[in-house]
Design a protein around this motif. Structure first.
Motif, PDB file in Angstrom:
ATOM      1  N   VAL A 140      92.955  47.823  58.813  1.00 54.84           N
ATOM      2  CA  VAL A 140      94.340  47.804  57.730  1.00 54.84           C
ATOM      3  C   VAL A 140      93.254  46.773  56.155  1.00 54.84           C
ATOM      4  O   VAL A 140      92.013  45.930  56.746  1.00 54.84           O
ATOM      5  CB  VAL A 140      94.714  46.125  58.345  1.00 54.84           C
ATOM      6  N   LEU A 141      93.324  47.488  55.198  1.00 55.11           N
ATOM      7  CA  LEU A 141      92.720  47.416  53.661  1.00 55.11           C
ATOM      8  C   LEU A 141      92.941  45.888  53.404  1.00 55.11           C
ATOM      9  O   LEU A 141      94.236  45.820  53.399  1.00 55.11           O
ATOM     10  CB  LEU A 141      92.426  47.659  53.060  1.00 55.11           C
ATOM     11  N   ARG A 142      91.799  44.821  53.271  1.00 54.67           N
ATOM     12  CA  ARG A 142      92.338  43.787  52.337  1.00 54.67           C
ATOM     13  C   ARG A 142      91.240  43.492  50.582  1.00 54.67           C
ATOM     14  O   ARG A 142      90.059  44.209  50.671  1.00 54.67           O
ATOM     15  CB  ARG A 142      91.360  42.457  52.748  1.00 54.67           C
ATOM     16  N   ASP A 143      91.918  43.844  49.147  1.00 57.82           N
ATOM     17  CA  ASP A 143      91.729  43.722  48.217  1.00 57.82           C
ATOM     18  C   ASP A 143      92.770  43.611  47.605  1.00 57.82           C
ATOM     19  O   ASP A 143      92.852  43.918  46.177  1.00 57.82           O
ATOM     20  CB  ASP A 143      92.039  46.430  48.214  1.00 57.82           C
ATOM     21  N   PRO A 144      91.845  42.043  47.323  1.00 56.84           N
ATOM     22  CA  PRO A 144      92.238  41.178  46.191  1.00 56.84           C
ATOM     23  C   PRO A 144      92.274  41.551  44.910  1.00 56.84           C
ATOM     24  O   PRO A 144      92.652  39.872  43.829  1.00 56.84           O
ATOM     25  CB  PRO A 144      92.331  39.711  46.829  1.00 56.84           C
ATOM     26  N   CYS A 145      91.297  41.694  44.935  1.00 57.88           N
ATOM     27  CA  CYS A 145      89.707  41.679  43.703  1.00 57.88           C
ATOM     28  C   CYS A 145      90.698  43.184  42.863  1.00 57.88           C
ATOM     29  O   CYS A 145      90.034  43.654  42.023  1.00 57.88           O
ATOM     30  CB  CYS A 145      89.165  41.372  43.575  1.00 57.88           C
ATOM     31  N   GLY A 146      91.294  43.662  43.483  1.00 56.30           N
ATOM     32  CA  GLY A 146      91.769  45.616  42.439  1.00 56.30           C
ATOM     33  C   GLY A 146      90.052  46.552  43.124  1.00 56.30           C
ATOM     34  O   GLY A 146      89.837  47.649  42.298  1.00 56.30           O
ATOM     35  N   GLY A 147      89.339  45.853  44.116  1.00 61.83           N
ATOM     36  CA  GLY A 147      88.449  47.217  44.130  1.00 61.83           C
ATOM     37  C   GLY A 147      88.577  48.969  44.744  1.00 61.83           C
ATOM     38  O   GLY A 147      88.099  49.549  43.498  1.00 61.83           O
ATOM     39  N   LEU A 148      89.957  48.837  45.220  1.00 61.79           N
ATOM     40  CA  LEU A 148      89.950  50.439  45.737  1.00 61.79           C
ATOM     41  C   LEU A 148      90.717  51.404  44.378  1.00 61.79           C
ATOM     42  O   LEU A 148      89.661  52.122  43.588  1.00 61.79           O
ATOM     43  CB  LEU A 148      91.520  50.562  46.443  1.00 61.79           C
ATOM     44  N   ASP A 149      91.387  50.945  43.248  1.00 65.65           N
ATOM     45  CA  ASP A 149      91.670  50.915  41.933  1.00 65.65           C
ATOM     46  C   ASP A 149      90.279  51.171  40.688  1.00 65.65           C
ATOM     47  O   ASP A 149      90.042  52.834  40.232  1.00 65.65           O
ATOM     48  CB  ASP A 149      92.773  50.055  40.935  1.00 65.65           C
ATOM     49  N   ASP A 150      89.559  50.459  41.225  1.00 63.61           N
ATOM     50  CA  ASP A 150      87.832  50.450  40.002  1.00 63.61           C
ATOM     51  C   ASP A 150      87.053  51.502  40.888  1.00 63.61           C
ATOM     52  O   ASP A 150      86.387  52.590  40.543  1.00 63.61           O
ATOM     53  CB  ASP A 150      87.169  48.776  40.107  1.00 63.61           C
TER      54      ASP A 150
END
Ligand code: CTP
Length: 409
Positions: A140-150
């Motif tokens: 399960v991915l945690r991405d609170p800062c929008g890393g995947l979008d970037d």
């Protein structure tokens, strides 16, 4: 918040050594894969380093994992981190923490915190993601800062406006990731980078931390492009105003390193220092390189340009040998990058490097020559004649050197 749609468990399992690690973390406080390994896993690339975070005592967790895997745990006091090694598996485990910078550029004070705060303190959004490793949380991915979008947009973005001021080594890291991943600095991030560089942020960082990041940058395959970006962003100037951040010269030094046996990163650093070697000497000292590396860089930076001028096809083998033997391979690489004639350097490397007599001073003493400095001079002259093809074979060497030492030749 977890990102429920993204199940990465198969990709996590496929990481080297991960199957055994997943068994070993069962029943322990939740562990997460973080940082570069997550970034690379999402890009479909292989990461060498595995960094884990636990919301608990990292050293105790590392000891327990090491015991279960019959491996070893080594604790690092400063940040409460530990490394577990077993067979092919090497993982660094850190306690989830928040950081406080007492002053810009200093190492931060750390205290325990939750995973989200731990991700919030990091350098760039693409490095600020985590993947659960424990039980039903696996993948399960945690991405609170929008890393995947970037990551998808190809952007390097800081998490807050003070990031480069708090930790100016991130200026070098930003450029390294940008060129390695083929990404771009996000607009505000680029502005902040330029501002921090111009404001002298780099002066607040210890030389050793700069060295680590600079050498990492120069070790990258894309180092020449990265050096070009250091120049464009004003970072090269901030490192030292007399650095020569010339991507083509750095590319040449890297290329010539393969032929000469130089360390590419050291040859590239010498290239950066080669415009005004005397002015950057102090800077190279502050980097606290291992003494042999520092000597090689400084020597190469000052001698490379001279060799580029001096080397020509008309030199006798003995002259080439005398000229190039005292030089580190990085000086030869830089000389070639600066346009030195390739023929003489290649002749030196293939025929002359390491050339020696078959005899030694002991042979002369055994032949009855009295011990004196004349022996050293006689051996030198004999080697010169041998290199220039004026004599060949052990007997001829002994005869010539004996006569020379006795003042008869
Ligand atoms: N980190 C940070 N600020 C720094 C150094 C590191 O926030 N000055 C964080 C980043 O989240 C980074 C992680 O610590 O991803 C691990 O650092 P490091 O091992 O240096 O980088 P990786 O991301 O693993 O990158 P690489 O692929 O170059 O090893």
């Amino acid at each position: 918040m977890p990102t429920p749609a993204t199940d990465l468990s198969d990709r996590v399992r496929s990481l080297a050594g991960m199957e055994q690690l997943l068994v070993a973390v069962e029943g322990l406080p939740p562990l997460y894969l973080v940082g570069g390994a997550v970034r690379d896993l999402l890009r479909g690339a292989r990461s060498v380093d595995l960094d884990l975070v636990v919301e608990a005592d990292a050293a105790a967790t590392a000891r327990e994992i090491a015991a279960r895997l019959r491996g070893r745990a080594v604790e690092h006091q400063r940040f409460g981190t530990a490394t577990v090694r077993t067979g092919e598996l090497v993982v660094d485990i850190a306690m989830a923490r928040r950081e406080r910078y007492e002053r810009p550029g200093a190492l931060p004070e750390v205290e325990p915190a939750g995973l989200t705060e731990d991700l919030d303190r990091r350098d760039f959004t693409v490095n600020a993601m985590a993947i659960g490793l424990s039980g039903s949380d696996l993948g399960v991915l945690r991405d609170p800062c929008g890393g995947l979008d970037d990551l998808e947009a190809g952007l390097i973005r800081v998490l807050h406006g003070r990031s480069f001021v708090d930790d100016p080594t991130r200026l070098l890291r930003a450029v390294r990731y940008e060129t390695r991943l083929g990404f771009e600095l996000e607009t505000d991030t680029e502005r902040l980078a330029r501002e921090a560089a111009t404001a002298g942020a780099i002066a607040t960082v210890s030389g050793a931390r700069l060295r680590d990041e600079l050498m990492d940058l120069l070790t990258e395959a894309e180092a020449p492009a990265a050096v070009g970006r250091l120049r464009e962003l004003g970072i090269a100037r901030a490192l030292h105003p007399s650095l020569r951040a010339d991507p083509e010269l750095v590319a040449g030094a890297a290329l010539a390193s393969a032929e000469t046996g130089a360390s590419p990163a050291l040859a590239e650093l010498a290239a950066l220092c080669s415009a005004r070697p005397a002015e950057v000497e102090e800077f190279v000292h502050t980097l606290a390189l291992p003494a042999a590396d520092r000597t090689a860089v400084l020597r190469a930076a000052s001698r490379g340009p001279v060799l580029a001028e001096t080397l020509h096809g008309g030199l006798r083998p003995s002259e080439l040998h005398a000229l190039l033997t005292p030089e580190p391979p990085e000086a030869l690489a830089l000389a070639l990058a600066l346009g030195a004639a390739g023929g003489p350097v290649l002749r030196y490397l293939s025929d002359l490097r390491g050339a020696a007599l078959e005899i030694t001073g002991e042979d002369l003493l055994s032949a009855g020559v009295p011990r004196s400095p004349a022996i050293g001079r006689a051996l030198e002259e004999t080697l010169r004649r041998k290199l220039d093809g004026e004599l060949a074979g052990r007997d001829a060497e002994l005869r010539t050197a004996t006569e020379l030492a006795r003042g008869r030749a």
